[in-house]
Motif scaffolding. Sequence first.
Motif, PDB file in Angstrom:
ATOM      1  N   GLY A 186      33.927  38.508  53.751  1.00 33.80           N
ATOM      2  CA  GLY A 186      35.338  38.821  53.535  1.00 33.80           C
ATOM      3  C   GLY A 186      36.163  37.601  53.181  1.00 33.80           C
ATOM      4  O   GLY A 186      36.109  36.584  53.885  1.00 33.80           O
ATOM      5  N   PHE A 187      36.889  37.694  52.071  1.00 38.57           N
ATOM      6  CA  PHE A 187      37.804  36.636  51.650  1.00 38.57           C
ATOM      7  C   PHE A 187      39.167  37.272  51.404  1.00 38.57           C
ATOM      8  O   PHE A 187      39.274  38.259  50.675  1.00 38.57           O
ATOM      9  N   ALA A 188      40.209  36.724  52.014  1.00 40.69           N
ATOM     10  CA  ALA A 188      41.531  37.346  51.998  1.00 40.69           C
ATOM     11  C   ALA A 188      42.079  37.490  50.580  1.00 40.69           C
ATOM     12  O   ALA A 188      42.078  36.540  49.796  1.00 40.69           O
ATOM     13  N   LEU A 189      42.571  38.697  50.284  1.00 44.10           N
ATOM     14  CA  LEU A 189      43.246  38.969  49.015  1.00 44.10           C
ATOM     15  C   LEU A 189      44.624  39.600  49.255  1.00 44.10           C
ATOM     16  O   LEU A 189      45.248  40.108  48.331  1.00 44.10           O
ATOM     17  N   GLY A 190      45.092  39.542  50.498  1.00 49.15           N
ATOM     18  CA  GLY A 190      46.445  39.975  50.813  1.00 49.15           C
ATOM     19  C   GLY A 190      47.374  38.777  50.768  1.00 49.15           C
ATOM     20  O   GLY A 190      47.003  37.695  50.299  1.00 49.15           O
TER      21      GLY A 190
END
Length: 424
Positions: A186-190
């Motif tokens: 998981g890599f933040a895209l928010g």
Amino acid sequence: MHRVIKKLTLVFVVLIVLVGVAGCALAQRPRLSISTFGIFVPGMNELFKKQVNEWAAKHGAKVDIEFARLEDLVVKLTTAAETGVGPDILAGEPSAPNLYPEALLDVDDVAEELGNKYGWFPVCEEICKIGGHWKAIPWYASNQAIVIRKDLLLATGEPMPSSDWTWEDLLRIAKKIKDVSGISVGFALGHASGDANQFCYPLLWSYGGKEVEKDGKTIALDSPETRQALRFLKKLYAEAMVPGVLGWDDASNNRLFLAGVIAMTNNSGSIYWASKKANPYVRANMTHLVFPSGPAGKFQLAEIRSYFVFKYTKYPELAKDLIKYVMEKDQYLPYMAMGEGNTSPPLIEYTKHPMWEDPILHPFIEANDVLEPIGYPGPVTREAAETHARFVIVDMFANVARGVPVDEAITKAVNEMISIYHKR
């Protein structure tokens, strides 16, 4: 008896005068206020408070300290700069000094004294020196690394990646971990100020994409290189990532990694620190890796958080001296060491601390070799700062993950940049 009463009356009057003088002196005691980021390592906040209070006692001053969230500090910056009301000293993100330089005090004397003693990393000057003057004092670099579960990697039969690994290597490993264990990455895209920007900017740059040309004015986002980075992201998201990343804030990946829900992410040292209590098993089975390379090389975003003083302060010299005090070696090194990689020093001398010899923490120092500021390859500008603050690059990647066609996502981002770079 009459004489005794007169003497007592005189003593009483003298006491009233002395109390009044003391009261006036107390009322005139210098009072400063500072709003700063409440770091995830609670002990660091307490140590900072202790150091500030020690300084205040030496200077006969009072300092009000507020620990706030990153999002709240952005609002406080805007309010203080536009109204002239707010804290004397504020902690800001990388874009902060460039958004309102005219509202900030010059701090050349403090920056030069610290730089001469300990040596600033060059990127610090690129970010905090504006129009020939230091407008902020770099506080710490929130350098990041790739956080990975060693036990899950071992189960795939893949070796530990070397420092020259690529994004394609990351995707291959992520897919294998998911196939073997069922655990995604998981890599933040928010709108995660730290984690999302620190993932998307390096990914864009490492494929050769860029916001602007070297002149810092010509928008260059619409390019084959940007398309290549976006297509990679689309593949990584579809094949290996948990879908919730589109709504993540800066705490989301910490929680999910510690809960064993994801096997890989990007982060500062906060996951490693928190794992000591939250999940000792994860702590024993995790490590940090330097960021992967792309066709154009290896990059990381310089997330230099800094302290600055507003021009409206009544005590400019005291405010500057307070910042210098907490940045000096005797105060800074114990503070830094408590964070276990959560705060990387902006001063070269401080990287010689023994803690950075730990292989698990060393990648945070290796990141200094590939740091670039917002607006790269151009200079740091107000427009680049606004693009960063408005998550233009992050939203472009997020839109592609949502299923928006690559060309449409680029067009939307370019149009937003035009509105920023060509304001009348």
